[in-house]
Design an enzyme around this catalytic site. Structure first.
Site, PDB file in Angstrom:
ATOM      1  N   ARG A  72       0.884  -1.159   0.000  1.00 15.15           N
ATOM      2  CA  ARG A  72       0.000   0.000   0.000  1.00 15.15           C
ATOM      3  C   ARG A  72       0.929   1.217   0.000  1.00 15.15           C
ATOM      4  NH1 ARG A  72      -5.218  -2.749   0.106  1.00 15.15           N
ATOM      5  NH2 ARG A  72      -4.929  -4.520   1.431  1.00 15.15           N
ATOM      6  N   ASP A 103      -9.903  -1.850  -6.620  1.00 13.63           N
ATOM      7  CA  ASP A 103     -10.352  -0.506  -7.013  1.00 13.63           C
ATOM      8  C   ASP A 103      -9.391   0.605  -6.592  1.00 13.63           C
ATOM      9  OD1 ASP A 103     -11.008  -0.746  -4.353  1.00 13.63           O
ATOM     10  OD2 ASP A 103     -13.048   0.023  -4.563  1.00 13.63           O
ATOM     11  N   THR A 125      -8.672  -9.291  -7.330  1.00 13.74           N
ATOM     12  CA  THR A 125      -9.093  -9.193  -5.932  1.00 13.74           C
ATOM     13  C   THR A 125     -10.053 -10.341  -5.626  1.00 13.74           C
ATOM     14  OG1 THR A 125     -10.551  -7.991  -4.412  1.00 13.74           O
ATOM     15  CG2 THR A 125     -10.776  -7.413  -6.700  1.00 13.74           C
ATOM     16  N   ASP A 127     -12.419 -10.169  -3.684  1.00 18.57           N
ATOM     17  CA  ASP A 127     -13.703  -9.613  -3.244  1.00 18.57           C
ATOM     18  C   ASP A 127     -14.775  -9.572  -4.341  1.00 18.57           C
ATOM     19  OD1 ASP A 127     -12.438  -9.147  -0.809  1.00 18.57           O
ATOM     20  OD2 ASP A 127     -11.790  -7.146  -1.426  1.00 18.57           O
ATOM     21  N   ASP A 129     -15.443  -7.220  -6.308  1.00 23.18           N
ATOM     22  CA  ASP A 129     -16.184  -5.969  -6.036  1.00 23.18           C
ATOM     23  C   ASP A 129     -15.893  -4.858  -7.042  1.00 23.18           C
ATOM     24  OD1 ASP A 129     -13.573  -5.503  -5.307  1.00 23.18           O
ATOM     25  OD2 ASP A 129     -14.032  -4.558  -3.391  1.00 23.18           O
ATOM     26  N   ARG A 171     -14.683  -7.308   1.965  1.00 26.49           N
ATOM     27  CA  ARG A 171     -14.798  -5.865   2.233  1.00 26.49           C
ATOM     28  C   ARG A 171     -16.267  -5.441   2.217  1.00 26.49           C
ATOM     29  NH1 ARG A 171     -10.155  -2.287  -0.330  1.00 26.49           N
ATOM     30  NH2 ARG A 171     -11.306  -2.658  -2.250  1.00 26.49           N
TER      31      ARG A 171
END
Ligand code: ADP
Length: 318
Positions: A72, A103, A125, A127, A129, A171
């Protein structure tokens, strides 16, 4: 375009390595050079960049995690960080970038594109999402990991006639919980996309016990609440549960065939887009067809969670 770069960013996902391999091999096939950028945007700013040849991505298609590592990077959200990144890209002769991530990583790709540096996003990912694509790389592997865990928990739940709450990742998205709940035969699924009613949940559990159910499995998406909070609420209603938080086990493991195929086809399309000098796009899959669309769509569009699966899981868990 003579040289492109590739990085993985944000949360890792099984299949990212297969995507990196496909970027490298597809680019080499078209006589492009490829630079691997290590540790996501942080490594880009710091210049942790190395040429990748055919052999450097050998033997990784089956591995979880990411050979390029991930990080990150707050600095990259600033103008100064982005200008440093562009300086590094120019210094290394890189003319286009494939960004594999979620994202947040897409926001970074969009920021670079807006500064005149073409980037293409590949959805990586667990997720699932990202708006604009039905599937993301890593989702299928994570789903199969969760199902394996549910099956194992079910064994002990049956033996002791217990109610289990299993917390899964995702998430703010409920896809992983929803698919795992349906595939794992859970009695109840709690996802952020559907408002839940605790009293109704209690009634369903009690009706199940009355009908002779020997155990119950409740799947709760982390975006709803933690499993321990739910256990507390149920205990106040005199329902005893056991809690299992699956955690980072969901992020690891050898990617499924489906994720490897998805990764390979998405990454190859991303390289083709850069060859055509088309930046600012994301790659995805809609109705089983590989598509590309504006990166901005990935932030503006609504995600479509298939809520008919939610209804079906309720019908099947009577
Ligand atoms: P994911 O890609 O899995 O969603 P993050 O949200 O952590 O993971 O994003 C990964 C990285 O992308 C961040 O550490 C940061 O460097 C970069 N990033 C996230 N949001 C932005 C933004 N708004 N502008 C520029 N870069 C961003």
């Amino acid at each position: 375009m003579k040289k492109i770069g590739v990085l993985t960013s944000g949360g890792d996902a099984p299949g990212m390595n297969a995507a990196v391999r496909a970027v490298v091999r597809k680019a080499l096939y078209h006589d492009l050079e490829v630079a691997g950028i290590y540790y996501g945007y942080q490594g880009l700013i710091d210049g942790q960049i190395e040429s990748l040849d055919r052999g450097s991505v050998g033997d990784i298609i089956q591995r979880g995690g990411t050979k390029l590592h991930s990080a990150r990077c707050l600095e990259f959200k600033t103008e100064e960080g982005q200008l440093k990144a562009i300086e590094q890209l120019k210094k290394h002769g890189i003319e286009g970038l494939v960004v594999i991530g979620g994202d947040g990583s897409y926001q970074g790709a969009l920021a670079l594109t807006k500064r005149g540096f073409p980037c293409v996003g590949v959805p990586g990912t667990i997720d699932n999402d990202i708006p604009g694509t039905d599937y993301t790389i890593g989702f299928d592997t994570a789903l199969n990991t969760v199902i394996d865990c549910i099956d194992k928990i079910r064994d002990t739940a049956t033996s002791h006639e217990r109610t289990f709450i299993i917390e899964v990742m995702g998430r703010d998205a409920g896809d992983l919980a929803l698919w795992a709940g349906l595939a794992g035969g859970a009695e109840t699924i709690l996802i952020p996309e559907v408002q839940h009613d605790l009293d109704e949940l209690v009634t369903r559990l009690e009706q199940g016990y009355d009908r002779g159910k020997k155990h119950s499995i409740i799947i709760v998406a982390e975006g709803v609440m933690s499993a321990s909070d739910l256990a507390k609420k149920l205990s106040e209603k005199d329902i005893e549960t056991r809690v299992s938080v699956l955690g980072h086990i969901q992020r690891g493991g050898s990617p499924t065939a489906r994720d490897r195929v998805l990764a390979s086809t998405f990454a190859a399309r991303a390289v083709e887009l850069l060859i055509e000098n088309r930046g600012g796009l994301a790659v995805g899959m809609r109705n089983h067809v590989v598509v590309d669309y504006d990166l901005e769509e990935a932030f503006k569009k609504e995600r479509n969670t298939d809520l008919s699966m939610y209804t079906l899981s309720k019908e099947l868990s009577i």
